[in-house]
Design a protein around this motif. Structure first.
Motif, PDB file in Angstrom:
ATOM      1  N   LEU A 117     -39.266  57.276   2.939  1.00 32.76           N
ATOM      2  CA  LEU A 117     -38.160  56.206   2.261  1.00 32.76           C
ATOM      3  C   LEU A 117     -38.260  55.047   3.063  1.00 32.76           C
ATOM      4  O   LEU A 117     -38.630  55.143   4.304  1.00 32.76           O
ATOM      5  N   VAL A 118     -38.588  53.900   2.365  1.00 36.66           N
ATOM      6  CA  VAL A 118     -38.737  52.528   2.977  1.00 36.66           C
ATOM      7  C   VAL A 118     -37.523  51.706   2.384  1.00 36.66           C
ATOM      8  O   VAL A 118     -37.432  51.708   1.373  1.00 36.66           O
ATOM      9  N   THR A 119     -36.861  51.011   3.401  1.00 31.81           N
ATOM     10  CA  THR A 119     -36.113  49.944   2.955  1.00 31.81           C
ATOM     11  C   THR A 119     -36.714  48.393   3.386  1.00 31.81           C
ATOM     12  O   THR A 119     -37.246  48.594   4.485  1.00 31.81           O
ATOM     13  N   LEU A 120     -36.562  47.517   2.574  1.00 35.13           N
ATOM     14  CA  LEU A 120     -37.297  46.170   2.901  1.00 35.13           C
ATOM     15  C   LEU A 120     -36.260  45.122   2.495  1.00 35.13           C
ATOM     16  O   LEU A 120     -35.635  44.880   1.533  1.00 35.13           O
ATOM     17  N   GLY A 121     -35.780  44.342   3.598  1.00 38.14           N
ATOM     18  CA  GLY A 121     -34.898  43.127   3.571  1.00 38.14           C
ATOM     19  C   GLY A 121     -35.410  42.111   4.065  1.00 38.14           C
ATOM     20  O   GLY A 121     -35.501  41.709   5.179  1.00 38.14           O
ATOM     21  N   ILE A 122     -36.205  41.171   2.967  1.00 40.63           N
ATOM     22  CA  ILE A 122     -36.942  40.053   3.643  1.00 40.63           C
ATOM     23  C   ILE A 122     -36.821  38.980   2.689  1.00 40.63           C
ATOM     24  O   ILE A 122     -36.337  39.037   1.583  1.00 40.63           O
ATOM     25  N   GLY A 123     -37.029  37.596   3.307  1.00 42.49           N
ATOM     26  CA  GLY A 123     -37.237  36.399   2.276  1.00 42.49           C
ATOM     27  C   GLY A 123     -36.348  35.356   2.799  1.00 42.49           C
ATOM     28  O   GLY A 123     -36.551  34.377   2.368  1.00 42.49           O
ATOM     29  N   GLY A 124     -35.041  35.678   3.167  1.00 37.55           N
ATOM     30  CA  GLY A 124     -34.365  34.506   3.767  1.00 37.55           C
ATOM     31  C   GLY A 124     -34.948  33.486   4.598  1.00 37.55           C
ATOM     32  O   GLY A 124     -34.685  32.426   4.445  1.00 37.55           O
ATOM     33  N   ASN A 125     -35.597  33.981   5.743  1.00 40.61           N
ATOM     34  CA  ASN A 125     -36.111  33.082   6.822  1.00 40.61           C
ATOM     35  C   ASN A 125     -37.482  32.493   5.866  1.00 40.61           C
ATOM     36  O   ASN A 125     -37.603  31.341   6.563  1.00 40.61           O
ATOM     37  N   ASP A 126     -38.118  32.946   4.992  1.00 42.64           N
ATOM     38  CA  ASP A 126     -39.275  32.279   4.273  1.00 42.64           C
ATOM     39  C   ASP A 126     -38.483  31.048   3.707  1.00 42.64           C
ATOM     40  O   ASP A 126     -39.024  29.901   3.638  1.00 42.64           O
ATOM     41  N   VAL A 127     -37.256  31.263   2.931  1.00 43.85           N
ATOM     42  CA  VAL A 127     -36.760  30.200   2.528  1.00 43.85           C
ATOM     43  C   VAL A 127     -35.995  29.019   3.482  1.00 43.85           C
ATOM     44  O   VAL A 127     -36.023  28.056   3.144  1.00 43.85           O
ATOM     45  N   GLY A 128     -35.679  29.647   4.551  1.00 46.31           N
ATOM     46  CA  GLY A 128     -35.121  28.856   5.774  1.00 46.31           C
ATOM     47  C   GLY A 128     -33.753  28.826   5.679  1.00 46.31           C
ATOM     48  O   GLY A 128     -33.142  27.806   5.885  1.00 46.31           O
ATOM     49  N   PHE A 129     -33.249  29.915   5.314  1.00 51.18           N
ATOM     50  CA  PHE A 129     -31.467  29.601   5.274  1.00 51.18           C
ATOM     51  C   PHE A 129     -30.799  29.286   6.556  1.00 51.18           C
ATOM     52  O   PHE A 129     -29.822  28.693   6.536  1.00 51.18           O
ATOM     53  N   GLY A 130     -31.440  29.952   7.568  1.00 45.82           N
ATOM     54  CA  GLY A 130     -30.742  29.590   9.056  1.00 45.82           C
ATOM     55  C   GLY A 130     -30.866  28.348   9.199  1.00 45.82           C
ATOM     56  O   GLY A 130     -29.788  27.633   9.721  1.00 45.82           O
ATOM     57  N   GLN A 131     -31.779  27.489   9.241  1.00 45.01           N
ATOM     58  CA  GLN A 131     -31.953  26.113   9.284  1.00 45.01           C
ATOM     59  C   GLN A 131     -31.032  25.191   8.378  1.00 45.01           C
ATOM     60  O   GLN A 131     -30.379  24.225   8.655  1.00 45.01           O
ATOM     61  N   ILE A 132     -31.004  25.717   6.923  1.00 41.48           N
ATOM     62  CA  ILE A 132     -30.293  25.260   6.028  1.00 41.48           C
ATOM     63  C   ILE A 132     -29.009  25.187   6.222  1.00 41.48           C
ATOM     64  O   ILE A 132     -28.183  24.174   6.078  1.00 41.48           O
ATOM     65  N   ALA A 133     -28.478  26.178   6.793  1.00 36.34           N
ATOM     66  CA  ALA A 133     -26.959  26.418   7.343  1.00 36.34           C
ATOM     67  C   ALA A 133     -26.650  25.456   8.261  1.00 36.34           C
ATOM     68  O   ALA A 133     -25.513  24.618   8.137  1.00 36.34           O
ATOM     69  N   VAL A 134     -27.414  25.308   9.249  1.00 34.83           N
ATOM     70  CA  VAL A 134     -27.169  24.433  10.390  1.00 34.83           C
ATOM     71  C   VAL A 134     -27.241  22.925   9.992  1.00 34.83           C
ATOM     72  O   VAL A 134     -26.062  21.914  10.230  1.00 34.83           O
ATOM     73  N   THR A 135     -28.249  22.414   9.109  1.00 35.41           N
ATOM     74  CA  THR A 135     -28.307  21.299   8.611  1.00 35.41           C
ATOM     75  C   THR A 135     -27.205  20.841   7.676  1.00 35.41           C
ATOM     76  O   THR A 135     -26.685  19.716   7.614  1.00 35.41           O
ATOM     77  N   CYS A 136     -26.715  21.710   6.811  1.00 29.09           N
ATOM     78  CA  CYS A 136     -25.736  21.459   5.799  1.00 29.09           C
ATOM     79  C   CYS A 136     -24.125  21.351   6.571  1.00 29.09           C
ATOM     80  O   CYS A 136     -23.586  20.528   6.116  1.00 29.09           O
ATOM     81  N   GLY A 137     -24.301  22.038   7.790  1.00 29.45           N
ATOM     82  CA  GLY A 137     -23.111  22.118   8.549  1.00 29.45           C
ATOM     83  C   GLY A 137     -22.886  20.677   9.205  1.00 29.45           C
ATOM     84  O   GLY A 137     -21.733  20.229   8.888  1.00 29.45           O
ATOM     85  N   LEU A 138     -23.870  20.288   9.434  1.00 27.71           N
ATOM     86  CA  LEU A 138     -23.852  18.960  10.275  1.00 27.71           C
ATOM     87  C   LEU A 138     -23.568  17.928   9.274  1.00 27.71           C
ATOM     88  O   LEU A 138     -22.941  16.856   9.614  1.00 27.71           O
ATOM     89  N   LEU A 139     -24.220  17.938   8.063  1.00 28.44           N
ATOM     90  CA  LEU A 139     -23.934  16.847   6.905  1.00 28.44           C
ATOM     91  C   LEU A 139     -22.619  17.019   6.732  1.00 28.44           C
ATOM     92  O   LEU A 139     -21.982  15.744   6.199  1.00 28.44           O
ATOM     93  N   SER A 140     -22.081  18.292   6.755  1.00 26.19           N
ATOM     94  CA  SER A 140     -20.421  18.236   6.130  1.00 26.19           C
ATOM     95  C   SER A 140     -19.499  17.492   7.244  1.00 26.19           C
ATOM     96  O   SER A 140     -18.476  17.166   6.700  1.00 26.19           O
ATOM     97  N   VAL A 141     -19.855  17.156   8.490  1.00 23.80           N
ATOM     98  CA  VAL A 141     -19.157  16.483   9.061  1.00 23.80           C
ATOM     99  C   VAL A 141     -18.507  15.244   8.797  1.00 23.80           C
ATOM    100  O   VAL A 141     -17.440  14.758   8.758  1.00 23.80           O
TER     101      VAL A 141
END
Length: 294
Positions: A117-141
């Motif tokens: 049995l193998v589970t795979l959860g990947i792809g969000g960091n390739d898209v850059g969701f972590g940095q996107i969240a920070v950037t969008c947060g700063l822009l929202s100010v």
């Protein structure tokens, strides 16, 4: 907590997670029918950063023993090898990942020919969701009623998701090569944001950007589902029914934490309740999953 300070905390956490062992597998119950081991591969949505308690291994991976791999293994009576690591991208499936507190080996090295049995959860960091969240947060100010993040990224996120698809396909092909009789489950991402108007500044994302960010996440999950089907793997839909359990949900109902934490977890990441929900969906999908060589 003041918004600028909160965003600073989120930025620091995102930087930590963007930087980059195995625990092990024979099972009873459903897993015993396979007679093989369970290996979990993935990023921070698999590892469960800052959810008590540490599962050990490379400290910089921030792996929790209450993340869904440990919960699934316990429910199946399986012997788990959790190779996941916060900050992992698809490249870290086949290459070492350097974290602030040690190096995680290539995650695919945890696989064996008899892995069941193998589970795979990947792809969000390739898209850059972590940095996107920070950037969008700063822009929202400066524009929390508008859509500054939508204007900043345009169709770039869609292009990033599309560019990640062949990388996920390559990972799935390698899983099949190394563990040809394994049942492989690709685990999607929990829903992050609600519909408008959101809950700024508790979750510092502008009201006009919520639909844009949600569409990007749905595109990522749809891509993962398509790649899973093409590889003969099973897709686990973690996004479904997430409205009302997103970052703006009240304490006790949310599955994903925002900036203002209501339970122990990393900002913009699943909490323990979210991990329990994903674990239940993964466990429910195991019996119907077929090995990719079937």
């Amino acid at each position: 907590m003041h918004l600028k300070k909160a965003l600073g905390v989120a930025s620091a956490v995102a930087a930590l997670l963007a930087l980059g062992s195995p625990v092990a597998a024979r099972a009873d119950g459903t897993a015993a029918a396979q007679g093989k081991s369970y290996v979990a591969l993935g990023d921070s949505f698999t590892a469960g950063p800052l959810i008590p308690r540490s599962a050990g291994g490379v400290p910089g991976c921030l792996r929790s023993d209450h993340a869904y791999p440990s919960l699934v293994a316990a429910g199946l009576g399986a012997r788990l090898t959790d190779a996941s690591c916060s900050g992992a991208e698809t490249e870290h499936m086949s290459s070492p990942q350097t974290t602030p507190l040690g190096v995680n080996p290539p995650q695919l090295d945890a696989l064996a020919e008899d892995t069941g049995l193998v589970t795979l959860g990947i792809g969000g960091n390739d898209v850059g969701f972590g940095q996107i969240a920070v950037t969008c947060g700063l822009l929202s100010v400066k524009d929390h009623a508008g859509a500054p993040c939508t204007a900043r990224y345009g169709d770039e996120l869609a292009r990033r998701v599309d560019a990640t698809a062949p990388k996920v396909a390559a990972v799935l092909a390698e899983i099949h090569r190394r563990s040809p009789r394994a049942r492989v489950l690709v685990v999607g991402y929990l829903r992050l944001v609600p519909e408008a108007p959101g809950c700024w500044p508790v979750v510092p994302l502008a009201a006009g950007d919520l639909a844009f960010l949600d569409a990007a996440e749905r595109r990522l999950n749809a891509m993962l589902e398509k790649r899973a089907a093409a590889a003969g793997a099973t897709f686990v839909d973690a996004y479904r029914d997430g409205l009302g359990h997103d970052m703006c949900a009240p304490p006790g109902r949310k599955w994903v934490e925002g900036i203002a934490l209501t339970s122990a977890a990393a900002p913009f990441h699943p909490n323990a309740a979210g991990m329990r929900e994903v674990a239940a969906r993964v466990a429910a999908a195991v019996p119907a999953a077929r090995s990719t060589d079937a």
